[in-house]
Design a protein around this motif. Structure first.
Motif, PDB file in Angstrom:
ATOM      1  N   LEU A 129      39.585  48.602 -56.522  1.00 49.82           N
ATOM      2  CA  LEU A 129      40.073  48.502 -55.153  1.00 49.82           C
ATOM      3  C   LEU A 129      41.547  48.176 -55.217  1.00 49.82           C
ATOM      4  O   LEU A 129      41.973  47.391 -56.074  1.00 49.82           O
ATOM      5  CB  LEU A 129      39.310  47.410 -54.406  1.00 49.82           C
ATOM      6  CG  LEU A 129      39.784  47.036 -52.999  1.00 49.82           C
ATOM      7  CD1 LEU A 129      38.581  46.681 -52.119  1.00 49.82           C
ATOM      8  CD2 LEU A 129      40.755  45.851 -53.012  1.00 49.82           C
ATOM      9  N   ILE A 131      45.015  47.251 -52.623  1.00 56.36           N
ATOM     10  CA  ILE A 131      45.614  47.017 -51.310  1.00 56.36           C
ATOM     11  C   ILE A 131      47.122  46.906 -51.506  1.00 56.36           C
ATOM     12  O   ILE A 131      47.592  46.113 -52.323  1.00 56.36           O
ATOM     13  CB  ILE A 131      45.065  45.742 -50.652  1.00 56.36           C
ATOM     14  CG1 ILE A 131      43.547  45.881 -50.426  1.00 56.36           C
ATOM     15  CG2 ILE A 131      45.769  45.468 -49.322  1.00 56.36           C
ATOM     16  CD1 ILE A 131      42.889  44.633 -49.901  1.00 56.36           C
ATOM     17  N   SER A 187      37.375  52.623 -49.251  1.00 53.27           N
ATOM     18  CA  SER A 187      38.356  52.730 -48.173  1.00 53.27           C
ATOM     19  C   SER A 187      37.875  52.012 -46.915  1.00 53.27           C
ATOM     20  O   SER A 187      38.648  51.303 -46.257  1.00 53.27           O
ATOM     21  CB  SER A 187      38.638  54.205 -47.855  1.00 53.27           C
ATOM     22  OG  SER A 187      39.282  54.842 -48.933  1.00 53.27           O
ATOM     23  N   TYR A 189      35.709  49.560 -46.687  1.00 54.55           N
ATOM     24  CA  TYR A 189      35.737  48.109 -46.927  1.00 54.55           C
ATOM     25  C   TYR A 189      37.165  47.580 -46.840  1.00 54.55           C
ATOM     26  O   TYR A 189      37.433  46.557 -46.184  1.00 54.55           O
ATOM     27  CB  TYR A 189      35.134  47.815 -48.300  1.00 54.55           C
ATOM     28  CG  TYR A 189      35.231  46.360 -48.694  1.00 54.55           C
ATOM     29  CD1 TYR A 189      34.371  45.413 -48.156  1.00 54.55           C
ATOM     30  CD2 TYR A 189      36.173  45.935 -49.623  1.00 54.55           C
ATOM     31  CE1 TYR A 189      34.463  44.079 -48.522  1.00 54.55           C
ATOM     32  CE2 TYR A 189      36.266  44.613 -49.995  1.00 54.55           C
ATOM     33  CZ  TYR A 189      35.412  43.680 -49.440  1.00 54.55           C
ATOM     34  OH  TYR A 189      35.511  42.360 -49.799  1.00 54.55           O
ATOM     35  N   ALA A 190      38.094  48.274 -47.475  1.00 59.50           N
ATOM     36  CA  ALA A 190      39.493  47.821 -47.469  1.00 59.50           C
ATOM     37  C   ALA A 190      40.062  47.846 -46.058  1.00 59.50           C
ATOM     38  O   ALA A 190      40.838  46.957 -45.683  1.00 59.50           O
ATOM     39  CB  ALA A 190      40.326  48.694 -48.409  1.00 59.50           C
ATOM     40  N   LYS A 191      39.687  48.835 -45.268  1.00 58.31           N
ATOM     41  CA  LYS A 191      40.142  48.866 -43.878  1.00 58.31           C
ATOM     42  C   LYS A 191      39.616  47.664 -43.123  1.00 58.31           C
ATOM     43  O   LYS A 191      40.343  47.026 -42.341  1.00 58.31           O
ATOM     44  CB  LYS A 191      39.689  50.157 -43.192  1.00 58.31           C
ATOM     45  CG  LYS A 191      40.167  50.249 -41.747  1.00 58.31           C
ATOM     46  CD  LYS A 191      39.764  51.554 -41.090  1.00 58.31           C
ATOM     47  CE  LYS A 191      40.276  51.604 -39.646  1.00 58.31           C
ATOM     48  NZ  LYS A 191      39.913  52.882 -38.980  1.00 58.31           N
ATOM     49  N   ALA A 194      41.733  44.752 -43.918  1.00 64.34           N
ATOM     50  CA  ALA A 194      43.034  44.826 -43.252  1.00 64.34           C
ATOM     51  C   ALA A 194      42.916  44.392 -41.792  1.00 64.34           C
ATOM     52  O   ALA A 194      43.780  43.668 -41.276  1.00 64.34           O
ATOM     53  CB  ALA A 194      43.589  46.245 -43.348  1.00 64.34           C
ATOM     54  N   HIS A 207      47.700  46.347 -39.428  1.00 63.52           N
ATOM     55  CA  HIS A 207      46.852  47.190 -40.276  1.00 63.52           C
ATOM     56  C   HIS A 207      47.022  48.669 -39.959  1.00 63.52           C
ATOM     57  O   HIS A 207      46.439  49.511 -40.634  1.00 63.52           O
ATOM     58  CB  HIS A 207      45.375  46.792 -40.136  1.00 63.52           C
ATOM     59  CG  HIS A 207      44.704  47.333 -38.905  1.00 63.52           C
ATOM     60  ND1 HIS A 207      44.770  46.697 -37.686  1.00 63.52           N
ATOM     61  CD2 HIS A 207      43.970  48.452 -38.710  1.00 63.52           C
ATOM     62  CE1 HIS A 207      44.093  47.394 -36.796  1.00 63.52           C
ATOM     63  NE2 HIS A 207      43.597  48.468 -37.385  1.00 63.52           N
ATOM     64  N   ASP A 221      48.089  48.128 -46.283  1.00 60.28           N
ATOM     65  CA  ASP A 221      47.782  49.548 -46.444  1.00 60.28           C
ATOM     66  C   ASP A 221      46.536  49.699 -47.310  1.00 60.28           C
ATOM     67  O   ASP A 221      46.559  49.443 -48.510  1.00 60.28           O
ATOM     68  CB  ASP A 221      48.982  50.259 -47.077  1.00 60.28           C
ATOM     69  CG  ASP A 221      48.782  51.763 -47.184  1.00 60.28           C
ATOM     70  OD1 ASP A 221      47.708  52.256 -46.797  1.00 60.28           O
ATOM     71  OD2 ASP A 221      49.707  52.437 -47.667  1.00 60.28           O
ATOM     72  N   PHE A 222      45.449  50.097 -46.672  1.00 58.01           N
ATOM     73  CA  PHE A 222      44.183  50.299 -47.364  1.00 58.01           C
ATOM     74  C   PHE A 222      44.002  51.746 -47.798  1.00 58.01           C
ATOM     75  O   PHE A 222      43.065  52.090 -48.514  1.00 58.01           O
ATOM     76  CB  PHE A 222      43.021  49.902 -46.446  1.00 58.01           C
ATOM     77  CG  PHE A 222      43.050  50.623 -45.115  1.00 58.01           C
ATOM     78  CD1 PHE A 222      42.472  51.864 -44.957  1.00 58.01           C
ATOM     79  CD2 PHE A 222      43.697  50.042 -44.026  1.00 58.01           C
ATOM     80  CE1 PHE A 222      42.524  52.524 -43.747  1.00 58.01           C
ATOM     81  CE2 PHE A 222      43.751  50.699 -42.798  1.00 58.01           C
ATOM     82  CZ  PHE A 222      43.161  51.948 -42.664  1.00 58.01           C
ATOM     83  N   SER A 223      44.915  52.645 -47.374  1.00 56.66           N
ATOM     84  CA  SER A 223      44.695  54.087 -47.501  1.00 56.66           C
ATOM     85  C   SER A 223      44.717  54.574 -48.944  1.00 56.66           C
ATOM     86  O   SER A 223      44.199  55.654 -49.244  1.00 56.66           O
ATOM     87  CB  SER A 223      45.742  54.847 -46.690  1.00 56.66           C
ATOM     88  OG  SER A 223      47.030  54.739 -47.282  1.00 56.66           O
ATOM     89  N   ASN A 225      43.050  53.747 -51.311  1.00 56.75           N
ATOM     90  CA  ASN A 225      41.716  53.828 -51.897  1.00 56.75           C
ATOM     91  C   ASN A 225      41.084  55.205 -51.709  1.00 56.75           C
ATOM     92  O   ASN A 225      40.070  55.508 -52.347  1.00 56.75           O
ATOM     93  CB  ASN A 225      40.816  52.756 -51.290  1.00 56.75           C
ATOM     94  CG  ASN A 225      41.266  51.360 -51.693  1.00 56.75           C
ATOM     95  OD1 ASN A 225      41.091  50.942 -52.827  1.00 56.75           O
ATOM     96  ND2 ASN A 225      41.892  50.663 -50.758  1.00 56.75           N
TER      97      ASN A 225
END
Length: 300
Positions: A129, A131, A187, A189-191, A194, A207, A221-223, A225
């Motif tokens: 992962l 970020i 992605s 999960y990371a979003k 954020a 976010h 920025d989670f993108s 992933n």
């Protein structure tokens, strides 16, 4: 004539070794190649089996910069490549950097090294992962440190251990080792993280990528992933005025960076000393025993 050198049995033609690539420090291409040769033992494991994307800056950061995923023209036949599926089923080949000769060949092209969060044998199945914390001026890496520390605790609540590195540019990157997980799940999960970070640190975090929202805040920025996205690799030099490095850092350094962000700027000449002192601070990412399952969704 370009000088010919031999690296682990491979003959390489190295060009323009006296060219100054970093005008602010007078750093030459020869010094760049020396940097990669000396830190290769730490660098190569983070590149291994990951299709490489290159940001090329052959005339230094003030010259033309161009991003490429395709093997550059003239790639030697001994450089390994792998077929990668791109958008809408299109397939193309990308370089794999599996050894020192390939690393030095690529460094001779003057590149930043960027990698996806998955390995070539399992495309789109992430083992990391990431970020990206990107500050909008007047925010700086100091504010990124504040957000990084919050995210570290939030990830720990889900049983995930986070590791930090500087981006080598303006911000920071956080990584965690995952059990193999589809990129779209990582992605999502990371979003969620954020969004939570913005809820918890609303004056500090945004976010959404919308630039109008970002001045004075840290964009979480989670993108990166997403399977098609890449991130600057650990230890890569960046195309900046000085030869700054995307350098792994300790959490103590992150805490100190809140009040003294200049301490989180590392240049090529700093990395050898740091490796002697700390070893590879991102080494745990390479240990399958450290990988953790991804929660299906962030807790409410």
């Amino acid at each position: 004539m370009s000088p010919i050198t031999e690296v682990e049995g491979r003959r390489l033609a190295l060009s323009n070794l006296d060219k100054v690539l970093y005008p602010a420090t007078g750093t030459t291409k020869a010094e760049v190649l020396h940097y990669y040769a000396t830190i290769a033992d730490a660098f190569l494991p983070h590149l291994y089996d990951r299709p490489i994307s290159f940001l090329r800056y052959p005339d230094g950061p003030r010259g033309q910069l161009f991003f490429t995923k395709n093997p550059p023209q003239g790639t030697p036949d001994w450089v390994r490549t792998v077929e990668v599926e791109r958008s809408e089923g299109e397939k193309a080949r990308q370089v794999l950097i599996q050894d020192l000769p390939t690393l030095i060949w690529a460094a001779n092209l003057v590149v930043e090294f960027h990698t996806p969060q998955w390995l070539a044998p399992d495309p789109g199945i992430a083992d990391r992962l990431v970020i990206d914390l990107d500050p909008g001026p007047p925010a700086s890496v100091a504010e990124c440190c504040e957000v990084a520390l919050w995210l570290r605790e939030r990830l720990a609540a889900d049983g995930i251990e986070a590791y930090a590195k500087t981006s080598g540019s303006k911000g920071m990157h956080l990584y965690a080792a995952l059990e193999p997980t589809p990129s779209e799940e990582v992605s999502a999960y990371a979003k969620g993280l954020a969004v939570e970070a913005q809820q918890a640190l609303g004056e500090l975090v945004v976010h959404r990528m919308t630039r109008a929202l970002r001045p004075g805040k840290v964009f979480v920025d989670f993108s990166q992933n997403a399977a098609a996205k890449t991130t600057a690799a650990p230890y890569t030099l960046r195309a900046r005025e000085e030869p700054t490095v995307s350098a792994p850092v300790t959490w103590e350094e992150v805490e100190d960076g809140r009040s003294d962000p200049a301490r989180l700027v590392f240049r090529a000449q700093d990395i050898g000393v740091r490796l002697e002192r700390y070893g590879d601070l991102l080494g745990p990412l390479l240990d399958p025993g450290r990988a953790r399952p991804l929660p299906r969704a962030p807790r409410a």
